[in-house]
Design an enzyme around this catalytic site. Structure first.
Site, PDB file in Angstrom:
ATOM      1  NE  ARG A  88      -3.667   2.209   2.323  1.00 51.79           N
ATOM      2  CZ  ARG A  88      -3.966   3.574   3.772  1.00 51.79           C
ATOM      3  NH1 ARG A  88      -4.349   1.952   5.162  1.00 51.79           N
ATOM      4  NH2 ARG A  88      -5.245   4.595   3.611  1.00 51.79           N
ATOM      5  CG  HIS A  89      -0.927   4.637  -0.537  1.00 49.59           C
ATOM      6  ND1 HIS A  89      -0.950   5.753   0.351  1.00 49.59           N
ATOM      7  CD2 HIS A  89      -2.201   4.333  -1.311  1.00 49.59           C
ATOM      8  CE1 HIS A  89      -2.362   5.355   0.684  1.00 49.59           C
ATOM      9  NE2 HIS A  89      -3.267   4.949  -0.472  1.00 49.59           N
ATOM     10  N   GLY A  90       2.180   4.510   1.125  1.00 49.60           N
ATOM     11  CA  GLY A  90       2.914   5.613   2.068  1.00 49.60           C
ATOM     12  C   GLY A  90       1.993   6.410   2.533  1.00 49.60           C
TER      13      GLY A  90
END
Length: 487
Positions: A88-90
């Site tokens: 998942r993106h940050g």
């Protein structure tokens, strides 16, 4: 971690007349948050999908770049030959929809302050007035974009994984990395930051070049894999665009638990309860989490809520994830079949190449997506399934539920498949084994609770998904003249 003097404000002991000034000045003084801040950390476990990664892995608070090895990881004669990671993106900014709701709430507080001067019945400044004066620094252009903290999340994850699996992330393998990403900027930027972290691993002390100038080149955008839900007509029609699909979310908003919080917050902020609703309460709670995650400051928005409130608001968030991305509807998880099959196609190819004594063409595959990418896939695999569905009416019964999105998919969450080749295997079946990691911790198999599986056994368990789940068929809407079972 450094901490500015007096960073932690305690509104209960601060002189009332100076409260607003103290809150305002704290923003400039508090650039980093003490890891054990008692107020922020007491709410942190309940932020749902807005949870910081380090709150799920507290060991990272003291050493975010230091590798941590789960003792359950295989070692010895079993060597990792391939890693497939779904990431998942940050940490990101709030969406423009959330920012506008916060602006609406902020406007209510400012309007109230202009009517009564921000004074309470005792003539002192109250929390509502202090919040009205608290800088509203979020702007529409931010709209879910990756923040610097999110880039840091990715760089540090890259450093840890490269240290944990040095043979797979060797300098020689760098040119054979495969990166796939969602088209959303926060995912593309996350993949770029991950590559910069790897550069830092290979070239300590040297500033990383732009991703375009790296020998690897930019990642491949593939929304059919990373945003499969956008390409599933049945999901879009029956869940995403169906006004009744999230019935339990809306029912919980008007239920007794949320209504109690509504009245409590109205009294605390001294605004008419009719001016508030569950969405505004939720965005206030999320603002506490955004200020913490993005700036590392303890926001006065956190002082509006206690732990009991936080648990209720977490459940509201989890209800949405459950019914829209998890077990609520079968299509939520079945729409991810293509992604699941893609992962096993990579593993199959690595097994075949190893059996032929060929080099593994893609030793590391990194796929950057969303919480909405991970949750359906984990549900498809049978993880975090409670005995009873989450509903608007069983909050107390679900206090110890398995499905807690903040523990499963915080910012930078990751699901990793590690394929091992075992030299001293007695049979061909025992040669290849698989472990899964969720957020860098070994994830026991959903069907046996074992921490490792023969690859052949894992494939057999998920045979139905691998062989019979065709996304084109799963996502096809029933024809208009067919019998419908809808009420």
């Amino acid at each position: 971690m450094l901490r500015a003097p007096g960073c932690l404000l305690r509104t209960s002991v601060a002189p009332a007349a100076a409260l607003a000034a103290a809150l305002l000045s704290s923003l400039a003084r508090c650039s980093l948050l003490e890891p054990r801040d008692p107020v922020a950390s007491s709410l942190s476990p309940y932020f749902g999908t807005k949870t910081r990664y380090e709150d799920v892995n507290p060991v990272l608070l003291s050493g975010p770049e230091a590798p941590w090895r789960d003792p359950e990881l295989l070692e010895g004669t079993c060597t990792p030959v391939q890693l497939v990671a779904l990431i998942r993106h940050g940490t990101r900014y709030p969406t423009v929809k959330q920012i506008r709701k916060l602006r609406q709430l902020h406007g209510l507080l400012q309007a109230r302050g202009s009517r009564d001067g921000g004074a309470s019945s005792t003539g002192s400044r109250d929390l509502g007035a202090a919040l009205a004066d608290w800088p509203l620094w979020y702007a529409d252009w931010m709209d879910g974009q990756l923040v610097e903290k999110g880039r840091q999340d990715m760089r540090q994850l890259a450093l840890r994984l490269a240290s944990l699996f040095p043979a797979l992330f060797s300098r020689e393998n760098y040119g054979r990395l495969r990166l796939i990403t969602s088209s959303k900027h926060r995912c593309m930027d996350s993949s770029a930051a991950f590559l910069q972290g790897l550069w830092q691993h290979y070239h300590p002390g040297l500033p990383p070049p732009d991703v375009a100038d790296m020998e690897f080149g930019p990642p491949t955008v593939n929304d059919k894999l990373m945003r499969f839900f956008d390409h599933c007509e049945k999901f879009l029609t029956e869940v995403e665009k169906n006004a009744t699909a999230l019935y339990h979310v809306e029912a919980f908003k008007t239920g007794p638990e949320m209504q109690n919080i509504l009245k409590k917050v109205a009294a605390t902020l001294q605004v008419p309860v009719n001016d508030l609703n569950a969405d505004l309460i939720q965005v206030a709670f999320f603002t506490c989490s955004f200020d913490l995650a993005i700036k590392g400051v303890k926001s006065p928005w956190c002082d509006v809520f206690d732990i009991d409130d936080a648990k209720v608001l977490e459940y509201l968030n989890d209800l949405k994830q459950y019914w829209k991305r998890g077990y609520g509807y079968t299509i939520n998880s079945r729409s991810s079949c293509t992604l699941f099959q893609d992962i096993f196609q990579h593993l199959d190819k690595a097994v075949e190449q190893k059996q032929r004594s060929q080099p593994i063409s893609s030793p590391v595959i990194l796929q950057f997506g969303h919480a909405e990418t991970l949750l359906p896939l984990l549900s498809l695999m049978g993880y975090f399934k409670d005995k009873e569905p989450l509903t608007a009416y069983n909050y107390k019964k679900q206090m110890h539920r398995k499905f807690r999105s903040g523990l499963i998919v915080p910012y930078a969450s990751n699901l990793i498949f590690v394929l091992y080749h075992c030299e001293n295997a007695k049979t061909p079946k025992e040669q290849f084994r698989v472990q899964m990691l969720l957020n860098e911790k070994v994830l026991p198999l959903a069907y046996s609770q074992e921490t490792v599986s023969f690859y052949e056994d894992l494939k057999n368990h998920y045979k139905d998904i691998l062989q019979s789940c065709q996304t084109s068929e799963e996502c096809e809407l029933a024809r208009a003249n067919s019998t419908s079972d809808e009420l």
